[in-house]
Design a protein around this motif. Structure first.
Motif, PDB file in Angstrom:
ATOM      1  N   HIS A  43      -3.045  20.519  16.144  1.00 46.87           N
ATOM      2  CA  HIS A  43      -3.520  19.214  15.675  1.00 46.87           C
ATOM      3  C   HIS A  43      -4.904  19.323  15.042  1.00 46.87           C
ATOM      4  O   HIS A  43      -5.166  18.737  13.991  1.00 46.87           O
ATOM      5  CB  HIS A  43      -3.577  18.230  16.847  1.00 46.87           C
ATOM      6  N   LYS A  44      -5.794  20.068  15.693  1.00 50.09           N
ATOM      7  CA  LYS A  44      -7.161  20.180  15.179  1.00 50.09           C
ATOM      8  C   LYS A  44      -7.177  20.918  13.844  1.00 50.09           C
ATOM      9  O   LYS A  44      -7.874  20.510  12.910  1.00 50.09           O
ATOM     10  CB  LYS A  44      -8.025  20.932  16.199  1.00 50.09           C
ATOM     11  N   VAL A  45      -6.416  21.996  13.742  1.00 52.31           N
ATOM     12  CA  VAL A  45      -6.359  22.738  12.480  1.00 52.31           C
ATOM     13  C   VAL A  45      -5.804  21.837  11.374  1.00 52.31           C
ATOM     14  O   VAL A  45      -6.341  21.800  10.259  1.00 52.31           O
ATOM     15  CB  VAL A  45      -5.494  24.005  12.623  1.00 52.31           C
ATOM     16  N   CYS A  46      -4.752  21.102  11.680  1.00 52.86           N
ATOM     17  CA  CYS A  46      -4.135  20.228  10.679  1.00 52.86           C
ATOM     18  C   CYS A  46      -5.102  19.138  10.220  1.00 52.86           C
ATOM     19  O   CYS A  46      -5.174  18.816   9.029  1.00 52.86           O
ATOM     20  CB  CYS A  46      -2.857  19.599  11.234  1.00 52.86           C
ATOM     21  N   PHE A  47      -5.847  18.567  11.163  1.00 49.14           N
ATOM     22  CA  PHE A  47      -6.811  17.545  10.762  1.00 49.14           C
ATOM     23  C   PHE A  47      -7.922  18.143   9.920  1.00 49.14           C
ATOM     24  O   PHE A  47      -8.355  17.551   8.923  1.00 49.14           O
ATOM     25  CB  PHE A  47      -7.407  16.844  11.984  1.00 49.14           C
ATOM     26  N   ASN A  48      -8.401  19.312  10.301  1.00 49.09           N
ATOM     27  CA  ASN A  48      -9.471  19.951   9.523  1.00 49.09           C
ATOM     28  C   ASN A  48      -9.026  20.236   8.092  1.00 49.09           C
ATOM     29  O   ASN A  48      -9.845  20.150   7.160  1.00 49.09           O
ATOM     30  CB  ASN A  48      -9.917  21.240  10.210  1.00 49.09           C
ATOM     31  N   ILE A  49      -7.768  20.571   7.907  1.00 50.28           N
ATOM     32  CA  ILE A  49      -7.233  20.803   6.563  1.00 50.28           C
ATOM     33  C   ILE A  49      -7.260  19.506   5.758  1.00 50.28           C
ATOM     34  O   ILE A  49      -7.694  19.472   4.599  1.00 50.28           O
ATOM     35  CB  ILE A  49      -5.810  21.371   6.647  1.00 50.28           C
ATOM     36  N   ILE A  50      -6.799  18.411   6.367  1.00 47.78           N
ATOM     37  CA  ILE A  50      -6.828  17.108   5.691  1.00 47.78           C
ATOM     38  C   ILE A  50      -8.264  16.712   5.375  1.00 47.78           C
ATOM     39  O   ILE A  50      -8.574  16.262   4.258  1.00 47.78           O
ATOM     40  CB  ILE A  50      -6.160  16.030   6.566  1.00 47.78           C
ATOM     41  N   ARG A  51      -9.135  16.855   6.338  1.00 45.04           N
ATOM     42  CA  ARG A  51     -10.544  16.470   6.162  1.00 45.04           C
ATOM     43  C   ARG A  51     -11.183  17.223   5.000  1.00 45.04           C
ATOM     44  O   ARG A  51     -11.834  16.608   4.132  1.00 45.04           O
ATOM     45  CB  ARG A  51     -11.320  16.751   7.449  1.00 45.04           C
ATOM     46  N   GLU A  52     -10.984  18.534   4.958  1.00 43.60           N
ATOM     47  CA  GLU A  52     -11.585  19.327   3.892  1.00 43.60           C
ATOM     48  C   GLU A  52     -10.985  18.960   2.534  1.00 43.60           C
ATOM     49  O   GLU A  52     -11.699  18.889   1.527  1.00 43.60           O
ATOM     50  CB  GLU A  52     -11.398  20.817   4.170  1.00 43.60           C
ATOM     51  N   LYS A 102       0.830  -1.206   0.000  1.00 37.89           N
ATOM     52  CA  LYS A 102       0.000   0.000   0.000  1.00 37.89           C
ATOM     53  C   LYS A 102       0.865   1.258   0.000  1.00 37.89           C
ATOM     54  O   LYS A 102       1.970   1.276   0.549  1.00 37.89           O
ATOM     55  CB  LYS A 102      -0.926   0.008   1.227  1.00 37.89           C
ATOM     56  N   ARG A 103       0.311   2.287  -0.617  1.00 38.17           N
ATOM     57  CA  ARG A 103       0.897   3.620  -0.485  1.00 38.17           C
ATOM     58  C   ARG A 103       0.268   4.256   0.752  1.00 38.17           C
ATOM     59  O   ARG A 103      -0.958   4.430   0.811  1.00 38.17           O
ATOM     60  CB  ARG A 103       0.629   4.466  -1.731  1.00 38.17           C
ATOM     61  N   SER A 104       1.094   4.584   1.715  1.00 38.11           N
ATOM     62  CA  SER A 104       0.612   5.121   2.992  1.00 38.11           C
ATOM     63  C   SER A 104       1.206   6.498   3.226  1.00 38.11           C
ATOM     64  O   SER A 104       2.391   6.713   2.977  1.00 38.11           O
ATOM     65  CB  SER A 104       0.996   4.200   4.154  1.00 38.11           C
ATOM     66  N   ILE A 105       0.361   7.418   3.698  1.00 42.73           N
ATOM     67  CA  ILE A 105       0.846   8.738   4.112  1.00 42.73           C
ATOM     68  C   ILE A 105       0.636   8.880   5.609  1.00 42.73           C
ATOM     69  O   ILE A 105      -0.475   8.666   6.106  1.00 42.73           O
ATOM     70  CB  ILE A 105       0.107   9.879   3.400  1.00 42.73           C
ATOM     71  N   ILE A 106       1.686   9.238   6.307  1.00 40.42           N
ATOM     72  CA  ILE A 106       1.577   9.590   7.720  1.00 40.42           C
ATOM     73  C   ILE A 106       1.666  11.115   7.808  1.00 40.42           C
ATOM     74  O   ILE A 106       2.709  11.702   7.512  1.00 40.42           O
ATOM     75  CB  ILE A 106       2.697   8.946   8.554  1.00 40.42           C
ATOM     76  N   PHE A 107       0.557  11.757   8.168  1.00 41.16           N
ATOM     77  CA  PHE A 107       0.566  13.209   8.365  1.00 41.16           C
ATOM     78  C   PHE A 107       0.956  13.503   9.809  1.00 41.16           C
ATOM     79  O   PHE A 107       0.361  12.967  10.750  1.00 41.16           O
ATOM     80  CB  PHE A 107      -0.816  13.798   8.080  1.00 41.16           C
ATOM     81  N   SER A 108       1.959  14.358   9.977  1.00 41.85           N
ATOM     82  CA  SER A 108       2.457  14.706  11.306  1.00 41.85           C
ATOM     83  C   SER A 108       2.307  16.214  11.499  1.00 41.85           C
ATOM     84  O   SER A 108       2.989  16.988  10.824  1.00 41.85           O
ATOM     85  CB  SER A 108       3.927  14.303  11.435  1.00 41.85           C
ATOM     86  N   PRO A 109       1.408  16.676  12.379  1.00 42.82           N
ATOM     87  CA  PRO A 109       1.209  18.120  12.555  1.00 42.82           C
ATOM     88  C   PRO A 109       2.496  18.859  12.897  1.00 42.82           C
ATOM     89  O   PRO A 109       2.810  19.878  12.288  1.00 42.82           O
ATOM     90  CB  PRO A 109       0.198  18.204  13.706  1.00 42.82           C
ATOM     91  N   HIS A 110       3.240  18.350  13.881  1.00 44.51           N
ATOM     92  CA  HIS A 110       4.555  18.882  14.222  1.00 44.51           C
ATOM     93  C   HIS A 110       5.609  17.892  13.729  1.00 44.51           C
ATOM     94  O   HIS A 110       5.281  16.742  13.414  1.00 44.51           O
ATOM     95  CB  HIS A 110       4.680  19.077  15.737  1.00 44.51           C
ATOM     96  N   PRO A 111       6.871  18.283  13.709  1.00 48.50           N
ATOM     97  CA  PRO A 111       7.894  17.395  13.149  1.00 48.50           C
ATOM     98  C   PRO A 111       8.211  16.153  13.970  1.00 48.50           C
ATOM     99  O   PRO A 111       9.082  15.382  13.563  1.00 48.50           O
ATOM    100  CB  PRO A 111       9.126  18.312  13.059  1.00 48.50           C
ATOM    101  N   TYR A 144       5.267  16.292   7.054  1.00 50.13           N
ATOM    102  CA  TYR A 144       5.307  17.159   8.232  1.00 50.13           C
ATOM    103  C   TYR A 144       4.569  18.445   7.882  1.00 50.13           C
ATOM    104  O   TYR A 144       4.998  19.228   7.041  1.00 50.13           O
ATOM    105  CB  TYR A 144       6.758  17.416   8.636  1.00 50.13           C
ATOM    106  N   GLN A 145       3.415  18.635   8.542  1.00 52.81           N
ATOM    107  CA  GLN A 145       2.509  19.692   8.119  1.00 52.81           C
ATOM    108  C   GLN A 145       2.994  21.087   8.496  1.00 52.81           C
ATOM    109  O   GLN A 145       2.764  22.044   7.770  1.00 52.81           O
ATOM    110  CB  GLN A 145       1.115  19.424   8.683  1.00 52.81           C
ATOM    111  N   ALA A 204      -3.265  12.791  12.774  1.00 52.52           N
ATOM    112  CA  ALA A 204      -3.364  13.016  14.221  1.00 52.52           C
ATOM    113  C   ALA A 204      -4.814  13.307  14.606  1.00 52.52           C
ATOM    114  O   ALA A 204      -5.435  14.219  14.066  1.00 52.52           O
ATOM    115  CB  ALA A 204      -2.465  14.165  14.633  1.00 52.52           C
ATOM    116  N   GLY A 205      -5.321  12.528  15.533  1.00 59.20           N
ATOM    117  CA  GLY A 205      -6.673  12.733  16.047  1.00 59.20           C
ATOM    118  C   GLY A 205      -6.669  13.115  17.508  1.00 59.20           C
ATOM    119  O   GLY A 205      -7.654  12.929  18.219  1.00 59.20           O
TER     120      GLY A 205
END
Length: 645
Positions: A526-535, A357-366, A391-392, A516-517
């Motif tokens: 974390h919440k802002v970063c997730f909302n960006i991914i979600r949208e 699988k192609r997997s992306i791990i989004f990390s809000p901070h480094p 790294y977002q 990150a949840g």
């Protein structure tokens, strides 16, 4: 306005509680109640006397009142306000002062007579405070008392700044702030050491005299103290419990802040419960943990004696229930977070195909990637998946000044040893030292410092990702623009962040996303970063076919952990894998020992990560499952759940 269980009363709740789906809806409802009070008073030719609060909790209320003023003509000419509190000492023009907050957030945007605004004065001398507080009380009494008092609640249970130990008949006075209150305020002051130790606050007795009291609370960080205030005994240790004695109070909550209330957390203890797989799983795990028994050893007597007789009657026999829930939890455990190739995946959390699988791990901070799911990160790489890490944000605010200087010194000295021109570095070094000597609390760093800090954290993140097994081409630094814009403005657009994330997702077309949840992050990143991914995902779903087969997993670890009944994928770690994860975290040397922003947890990040995953493994073991060294936990985010929500 949609409301949940508005009139429901239980034997646990000792005062009226209204629960709204989210803070926005709740705040609008409160704002309209205030507006109705103002209009009714206007029709009678009377003043509306409001007690106001500061902070993030009432902010949306003020935003809606401003909208009503500008768009609907709501006038505040007949409004007189008294604020609850102010830090002491505090200059009114300081960024952290409640005077600044109220004017910037509310008063400067409406037509209120500034002579009708009253906020405790943080500049008066100590020998004048007693008389000043008596006069503050006299002004309120002369107007017939407060018509409505808005309140928030602190994690100590304080209302206003009435900390534990406050008397129920206390008046306006100077108080000493609780250590937890100062820790919670530390972000606004650039560290707890800069938070004043005292404040002037309206007293519990003063608040209690208001004709109407509305206490608001949002998000899960307030859930535990809300439960104590609503369901607990009246005690000076939780001053908000005094409100149970009032006939004029109402708690206005969102779903997260109300989540610990018995009717939501353990509804089988209150009324008849609607039993479904989710509720049954939560109830059985709760029973096993309460009685400290493995699930398969729970008996019918255990069910009957602990509020679960209805479940035993409707869904029994209880041993069959036990087996069902045991199997559900067993099926969350997998050593193959990317799916096990050529295996029956009907009882596994992830699909077997595609095998790679192609997997992306989004990390809000480094460092969130290795702290929160470092073991799973390494496992995905070891098992041959095409893993990418994104790294977002740069994390450039979270480096100590002496580390910044050390790296500049290294660059300068290295350049000298290579006989290179060091004039630019010498100037950067001098400017940095001068700035750090005079830096004020919460002051944004100069661009040179931010640049160096970004490079420090980028280097550490690269080292950590390489250690996990990634080639450099799979390490991505998004540096989403909102992060730096937020240093200079409170309300920033994230549209370009969303577009950038959409472009990145289209480039990779992942089968799996890890995001990150952990929205307990005290800084909100974390919440802002997730909302960006979600949208980004929601928009892409309309045009991209690959996204229908992309699964999104949420991880936690830096701040909180998922509850056992929530977990949908549990990745166990061996002792050796736990050590590998620790070593990956150690690559982030600038966050070692004492990080700049530790939150409300004094433990180092690697210690938090190990203890939380060890605790999850321990609970699995006590429930009767296999015993592991550690377990990293995930829940799956689904588009259908988002639409339903």
């Amino acid at each position: 306005m949609a409301r949940l269980n508005l009139l429901e009363e239980t034997r646990f709740e000792k005062l009226p509680v209204t629960v709204y789906p989210n803070p926005e809806i709740a705040s609008i409802a409160v704002a309209h109640r205030i507006a109705s009070l103002i209009k009714n008073k206007q029709q009678k030719g009377e003043s509306a006397v409001l007690g106001l609060a500061t902070g993030s909790t009432p902010h949306r209320v003020y935003v809606e009142l401003i909208r009503m003023h500008k768009e609907e003509g709501l006038s505040f000419q007949n409004v007189i306000t008294f604020n609850l509190d102010e830090y002491y000492p505090m200059q009114p023009d300081a960024e952290q002062s409640y005077v600044s907050f109220m004017y910037n957030t509310f008063f400067d945007h409406i037509d209120i007579d500034k002579n009708n605004v009253h906020i405790p004065d943080g500049t008066i001398s100590k020998n004048e405070i007693h008389g000043y507080c008596l006069e503050y009380e006299r002004k309120i009494s002369a107007l017939g008392g407060l018509d409505l008092q808005l309140l928030g609640i602190g994690r100590t249970g304080h209302i206003g700044f009435n900390e534990p130990g406050s008397a129920p008949n206390s008046g306006t006075r100077l108080v000493t702030l609780d250590d937890l209150t100062r820790r919670d305020a530390s972000r606004n002051f650039g560290g707890k050491e800069n938070v004043p130790t005292k404040a002037i606050t309206m007293g519990v007795g003063t608040i209690f005299k208001a004709k109407e009291i509305i206490l608001m609370a949002w998000n899960s960080t307030k859930a535990d103290i809300v439960k104590k205030a609503v369901e607990g005994p009246i005690t000076a240790e939780v001053p908000a419990t005094y409100l149970q004695l009032s006939d004029n109070v109402e708690f206005v909550l969102d779903t997260e802040s109300s989540s610990a209330l018995t009717r939501f957390d353990t509804p089988w203890l209150t009324n008849d419960c609607e039993w479904n797989e989710k509720t049954i799983k939560k109830a059985v795990i709760w029973l096993a943990k309460t009685l400290k028994k493995p699930i398969l050893k729970l008996t019918e007597e255990d069910y009957n004696n602990n509020g679960m007789a209805q479940l035993a009657t409707e869904k029994g026999p209880v041993y069959n229930i036990n087996i069902q829930i045991f199997n559900l939890i067993q099926h969350t455990i997998t050593g193959w977070p990317g799916g096990k190739p050529n295996a029956d995946d009907s009882q596994r959390p992830e699909r077997a195909e595609p095998a790679q699988k192609r997997s992306i791990i989004f990390s809000p901070h480094p460092d969130d990637d290795v702290i929160s799911m470092g073991g799973t990160f390494i496992r995905l790489c070891d098992q041959g998946h095409d893993v990418h890490v994104a790294y977002q944000t740069s994390g450039n605010t979270a480096v100590w000044g002496d580390d910044t200087l050390r790296f500049i010194e290294f660059a300068r000295d290295f350049s000298k040893s290579m006989d290179l021109d060091t004039s630019v570095l010498e100037k950067v070094y001098a400017d940095t030292r001068d700035f750090l000597k005079t830096k004020k609390p919460n002051q944004t760093d100069i661009k040179e410092i931010l640049m160096v800090n970004e490079l420090i954290r980028k280097g550490e993140a690269t080292a950590g990702a390489r250690f996990a097994g990634l080639p450099d081409k799979n390490i991505h630094f998004q540096n989403l623009p909102f992060y730096d814009r937020a240093k200079y403005a409170k309300n920033v657009s994230v549209e370009d962040d969303i577009l950038q994330t959409m472009e990145f997702l289209q480039q990779i077309k992942p089968h799996q996303i890890f995001a990150a949840g952990d929205f307990a992050d005290p800084h909100g990143t974390h919440k802002v970063c997730f909302n960006i991914i979600r949208e980004a995902l929601i928009r892409l779903r309309k045009t991209e076919s690959w996204i229908k087969d992309c699964w999104i997993w949420l991880y936690r670890g830096a701040w909180h952990e998922f509850e056992i009944h929530e977990i949908e994928m549990a990745v166990p770690l061996s002792p050796a894998e736990a050590i590998r994860k620790r070593n990956a975290i150690f690559k982030h040397q600038s966050q070692k020992d004492t990080p700049v922003f530790p939150g409300d947890d004094s433990r180092e990040f690697w210690v938090r990560a190990e203890q939380r995953t060890t605790e999850t493994a321990r609970i699995y073991d006590e429930l009767g499952l296999a015993e592991y060294e550690a377990i990293e936990a995930f829940i799956r985010w689904k588009f259908d759940d988002e639409v339903a929500g």
